[in-house]
Enzyme design. Structure first.
Site, PDB file in Angstrom:
ATOM      1  CD  GLU A 255      -2.208   1.779   2.202  1.00 56.65           C
ATOM      2  OE1 GLU A 255      -1.888   2.944   1.888  1.00 56.65           O
ATOM      3  OE2 GLU A 255      -2.562   1.423   3.324  1.00 56.65           O
ATOM      4  CB  CYS A 294      -2.338   6.047   2.887  1.00 56.33           C
ATOM      5  SG  CYS A 294      -3.521   5.241   3.965  1.00 56.33           S
TER       6      CYS A 294
HETATM    7  P1  NDP Z   1       9.381   4.335   3.652  1.00 52.92           P
HETATM    8  O1  NDP Z   1       8.985   3.605   2.443  1.00 52.92           O
HETATM    9  O2  NDP Z   1      10.762   4.840   3.735  1.00 52.92           O
HETATM   10  O3  NDP Z   1       9.143   3.455   4.953  1.00 52.92           O
HETATM   11  C1  NDP Z   1       8.007   2.672   5.130  1.00 52.92           C
HETATM   12  C2  NDP Z   1       8.342   1.499   6.043  1.00 52.92           C
HETATM   13  O4  NDP Z   1       9.307   0.674   5.388  1.00 52.92           O
HETATM   14  C3  NDP Z   1       8.973   1.914   7.359  1.00 52.92           C
HETATM   15  O5  NDP Z   1       8.566   1.032   8.371  1.00 52.92           O
HETATM   16  C4  NDP Z   1      10.448   1.731   7.069  1.00 52.92           C
HETATM   17  O6  NDP Z   1      11.212   1.541   8.226  1.00 52.92           O
HETATM   18  C5  NDP Z   1      10.419   0.475   6.251  1.00 52.92           C
HETATM   19  N1  NDP Z   1      11.604   0.235   5.470  1.00 52.92           N
HETATM   20  C6  NDP Z   1      12.354   1.127   4.793  1.00 52.92           C
HETATM   21  N2  NDP Z   1      13.362   0.490   4.200  1.00 52.92           N
HETATM   22  C7  NDP Z   1      13.273  -0.811   4.509  1.00 52.92           C
HETATM   23  C8  NDP Z   1      14.051  -1.966   4.217  1.00 52.92           C
HETATM   24  N3  NDP Z   1      15.113  -1.892   3.455  1.00 52.92           N
HETATM   25  N4  NDP Z   1      13.668  -3.150   4.735  1.00 52.92           N
HETATM   26  C9  NDP Z   1      12.575  -3.246   5.495  1.00 52.92           C
HETATM   27  N5  NDP Z   1      11.821  -2.187   5.822  1.00 52.92           N
HETATM   28  C10 NDP Z   1      12.168  -0.972   5.330  1.00 52.92           C
HETATM   29  O7  NDP Z   1       8.354   5.471   3.784  1.00 52.92           O
HETATM   30  P2  NDP Z   1       8.280   6.626   4.850  1.00 52.92           P
HETATM   31  O8  NDP Z   1       7.543   6.092   5.999  1.00 52.92           O
HETATM   32  O9  NDP Z   1       9.583   7.279   5.116  1.00 52.92           O
HETATM   33  O10 NDP Z   1       7.401   7.635   4.018  1.00 52.92           O
HETATM   34  C11 NDP Z   1       7.913   8.166   2.815  1.00 52.92           C
HETATM   35  C12 NDP Z   1       6.800   8.525   1.883  1.00 52.92           C
HETATM   36  O11 NDP Z   1       5.970   7.379   1.648  1.00 52.92           O
HETATM   37  C13 NDP Z   1       5.824   9.527   2.436  1.00 52.92           C
HETATM   38  O12 NDP Z   1       6.326  10.798   2.360  1.00 52.92           O
HETATM   39  C14 NDP Z   1       4.636   9.250   1.593  1.00 52.92           C
HETATM   40  O13 NDP Z   1       4.760   9.867   0.356  1.00 52.92           O
HETATM   41  C15 NDP Z   1       4.656   7.761   1.418  1.00 52.92           C
HETATM   42  N6  NDP Z   1       3.776   7.088   2.378  1.00 52.92           N
HETATM   43  C16 NDP Z   1       2.649   6.539   1.915  1.00 52.92           C
HETATM   44  C17 NDP Z   1       1.787   5.953   2.774  1.00 52.92           C
HETATM   45  C18 NDP Z   1       0.582   5.304   2.297  1.00 52.92           C
HETATM   46  O14 NDP Z   1      -0.076   4.654   3.078  1.00 52.92           O
HETATM   47  N7  NDP Z   1       0.234   5.435   1.050  1.00 52.92           N
HETATM   48  C19 NDP Z   1       2.002   5.924   4.217  1.00 52.92           C
HETATM   49  C20 NDP Z   1       3.234   6.510   4.607  1.00 52.92           C
HETATM   50  C21 NDP Z   1       4.077   7.035   3.707  1.00 52.92           C
HETATM   51  P3  NDP Z   1      12.073   2.718   8.871  1.00 52.92           P
HETATM   52  O15 NDP Z   1      11.106   3.704   9.387  1.00 52.92           O
HETATM   53  O16 NDP Z   1      12.826   2.024   9.953  1.00 52.92           O
HETATM   54  O17 NDP Z   1      12.927   3.244   7.772  1.00 52.92           O
END
Ligand code: NDP
Length: 682
Positions: A255, A294
């Site tokens: 998502e 989201c």
């Molecule tokens: P990320 O994609 O960076 O992170 C999402 C999750 O993935 C976090 O729990 C993160 O952990 C984890 N993650 C990142 N890298 C890895 C990896 N290599 N292995 C396993 N897990 C990993 O998104 P952000 O939360 O930083 O948000 C960035 C952008 O994403 C937002 O600005 C927005 O545009 C979008 N977003 C969209 C959402 C939706 O529901 N549509 C919800 C939230 C964000 P960690 O925090 O430890 O890096």
């Protein structure tokens, strides 16, 4: 400083090293440190598979549902603690309510959903399929809990809801979870899991929590596991395409970024209630959780001759949003989750500004109540205008994850549909219109590109749950850019954690396996009438072949007079030319009543408390006066009922297959009726 702990292998453990510092989003002060360094991620997954999974998969749906209910009730006792921590993420009270109580509400919803499942560890999927002429070979799809673990990688915006909405589903399915919340707000998820663990409600290994990096967790997944990811499309795609995940064919639900839109119907004009509903909905979606949702509205499509009026009305509405410290009662919008997130939003807005202009708010300043803009992650709501949306790909692709939305004109509904699809897949879309024909056109035209769609107008606005609220029983997810995944969705979601298996065999074998009587299976007749048995004493397949009754002309006439059903085919022999009847036909409801007269034993009081209803009934052959009918009554399925109040009688619902046959041995009617039956033991 407080160092967060990871809940793994039944214990709380801190990771190695100093860890990452996490900050209060409102004032920038450090909250805690966290680390997952040194943890054995393979052992964590193994613990879930070998401890949590067997414990959960052997429980029935009803037991798992009651467990979720107990958990929800337990968490409700700790709301104050969760709210006080939630403010540190920048959330207002209303935002925290969505996150915390919305998450707990999900547990309640899935607890109630247990009633839609059998009191078994598995369930049936769909109808049985007869596969042979003589009826000795058939098939039935079954769903059994997967033997792996649900790995939830969550976003930063809803640390509680994001966790609970997902685990409610896998726990009801009988599968344990490892949750990895986004690091920046994981201190709130940790506080909730501390209470979950302390409650001892979940079996050992049913839930583990990682506060920080996922390390090499995904290098140890297997085909029996399920990964769900919420976050950015770029991270999602890179995780989804990892070799181990591809090699093992691990289901991956994503998502991600979603450019959700709202459309103002061409029928809506200033002065109509729908006009105000539209303005209110856009403002709410832009400012709730500071736009970090989201599902938030990112694109606003308005008929071109109304753009100016909408711009003015939205500006006025947004100017009433008070921003600042969420602990201050006057504040309606808090901060973003952190300074990194604010930087990201500003970067994304810069990309949008290449083809749009700011028409409300400022990128550089924000008026605050009780807060310091240099320390906290605050940002002003930003309304942008893009006058050429057909030629501006960025506005349909760039997600600024904050209180940011772009107003755009359209010149026909077809164009609005086209524009909505330029987002290449979103979680939800709303049309505000009082014209249902227009609504249908939009829904059918744009439905392929959105996971959930809302038709909003004065008839439903008061009770509407709104554009941005994913609901436990509805699918949450969307095609294409939105990730192509599906979360929640009630029963649909539970099935994502279960393996579907098509089982073939004889009706008797399938009855024994499924615990649901399959037509044609061997039945069991004994000396005791099935209605004299208590709920516990009735066995699936218990059968009664009743006595016979010959239907007479006066039966048909009497039934017509009694019921007032004088339909011509029952009462007028001269009217039958060109119909499928040769003679006046007995009423179907008479056959059903006569069937009851045959299978109900006599007036003696028995454990059957009442007739609970009919699931379905078909009349398969006309019955004329002179036909002799008989009933085969077979116990098909049993469902125990919860005792709600202290003085309630312990009871269950029994489903009976009713087959009515005539003197030729042919079936004239078939159906399923239900009785409520008392239990022997309270
Ligand atoms: P990320 O994609 O960076 O992170 C999402 C999750 O993935 C976090 O729990 C993160 O952990 C984890 N993650 C990142 N890298 C890895 C990896 N290599 N292995 C396993 N897990 C990993 O998104 P952000 O939360 O930083 O948000 C960035 C952008 O994403 C937002 O600005 C927005 O545009 C979008 N977003 C969209 C959402 C939706 O529901 N549509 C919800 C939230 C964000 P960690 O925090 O430890 O890096």
């Amino acid at each position: 400083m407080n160092k967060l702990e990871n809940y793994i292998k039944g214990k709380w453990e801190t990771g190695d090293g100093d860890g990452q510092i996490l900050f209060n989003a409102v004032n920038g002060s450090p909250v805690a440190t966290t680390s997952t360094k040194g943890l054995d991620f393979n052992a964590i997954l193994d613990y879930a598979r070998t401890k949590g999974n067997p414990a959960l998969r052997t429980m029935t749906f009803h037991e798992r549902g009651l467990m979720l209910r107990a958990l929800a009730l337990h968490l409700q006792n700790h709301l104050d603690k969760f709210y006080s921590i939630s403010y540190q993420t920048g959330a207002t009270k209303a935002d925290s309510w969505i996150d915390i109580e919305g998450g707990i509400g999900n547990l309640f919803s899935y607890a109630s959903l247990r009633r839609k499942f059998p009191d078994e560890s598995f369930c049936l999927d769909g109808e049985p399929h007869p596969l042979s002429k003589a009826g000795s070979f058939m098939a039935q799809h079954l769903l059994v809990p997967k033997e792996g673990v649900a790995i939830h990688i969550n976003a930063f915006n809803f640390p509680v809801w994001g966790m609970l909405e997902k685990i409610a589903v896998n726990l009801l399915a009988g599968v344990p979870a490892v949750v990895k919340p986004a690091t920046v707000t994981c201190y709130l998820a940790e506080a909730v899991v501390k209470e979950i663990a302390a409650s001892d409600i979940l079996p050992d290994g049913a839930l583990q929590l990682l506060c920080g990096s996922a390390g090499d967790l995904l290098q140890h997944v297997t085909a029996q596991d399920v990964i769900t990811f919420t976050g950015s499309a770029s991270t999602g795609k890179s995780l989804k395409s990892q070799k181990r995940i591809l090699d093992e064919n691990v289901p991956f639900t994503m998502e991600a970024d979603s450019l959700n839109c709202i459309v103002l119907g061409e029928d809506v004009n200033p002065g109509m209630p729908e006009w105000d509903i539209f303005i209110k909905e856009v403002r709410k979606e832009m400012t709730v959780k500071a736009g970090q949702k989201c599902t938030a509205i990112r694109r606003i499509f308005v008929p071109e001759n109304k753009v100016e009026d909408i711009q003015l009305a939205l500006g006025k509405a947004l100017s009433q949003t008070t921003i600042g410290n969420p602990l201050n009662d006057k504040v309606r919008m808090g901060s973003l989750a952190g300074l990194d997130q604010r930087r990201d939003v500003k970067d994304q807005v810069q990309k949008l500004l290449a083809s749009s202009q700011v028409i409300y708010g400022s990128l550089d300043s924000v008026e605050l109540i009780d807060a310091d803009a240099d320390k906290g992650a605050f940002i002003s709501p930003l309304l942008l205008l893009n006058e050429k949306p057909l030629y501006s790909p960025a506005v349909h692709e760039v997600e600024a994850f904050g209180p940011v939305s772009t107003l755009m004109p359209y010149n026909s509904l077809e164009e609005a549909i086209h524009l909505s699809k330029m987002g290449k897949g979103s979680l939800c879309s709303t049309i505000v219109t009082a014209n249902n024909k227009l609504a249908k056109h939009y829904i059918l035209g744009a439905g392929t590109h959105h996971g959930r769609m809302l038709v909003l107008n004065s008839e439903c606005a008061k009770e509407s749950t709104g554009h941005g609220s994913p609901l436990p029983l509805l699918v949450h997810g969307g095609p294409g850019r939105a990730g192509g995944g599906e979360e929640m969705g009630g029963i649909r979601g539970v099935k994502h954690y279960m393996q579907r298996v098509a089982v073939q065999g004889s009706p008797s074998s399938l009855t024994a396996i499924t615990n649901v009587y399959q037509q044609g299976a061997k039945g069991y007749e004994d000396m005791v009438h099935p209605f004299r048995k208590h709920f516990e004493e009735i066995a699936i397949g218990d059968q009664l072949m009743t006595g016979k009754r010959t239907v007479t002309e006066s039966d048909i006439i009497n039934f017509a007079n009694l019921s007032w059903d004088h339909f011509y085919a029952h009462v007028d022999a001269t009217s039958l030319e060109g119909t499928m009847f040769e003679k006046p036909v007995a009423h179907g409801y008479f056959i059903l009543s006569a069937a009851a007269g045959l299978f109900v034993e006599n007036s003696m009081k028995c454990p059957v408390l009442l007739n609970y209803g009919i699931d379905e009934f078909r009349f398969t052959k006309p019955v004329y006066a002179g036909a002799t009918i008989q009933v085969r009554l077979t116990c098909k399925e049993k469902k125990t009922q919860d005792i709600k109040e202290e003085n309630d009688v312990a009871k269950g619902i029994v489903k009976w297959l009713v087959e009515v046959i005539d003197e030729t041995g042919e079936q004239v009617a078939i159906g399923t009726i239900l009785t409520m039956v008392k239990k022997k033991f309270q």
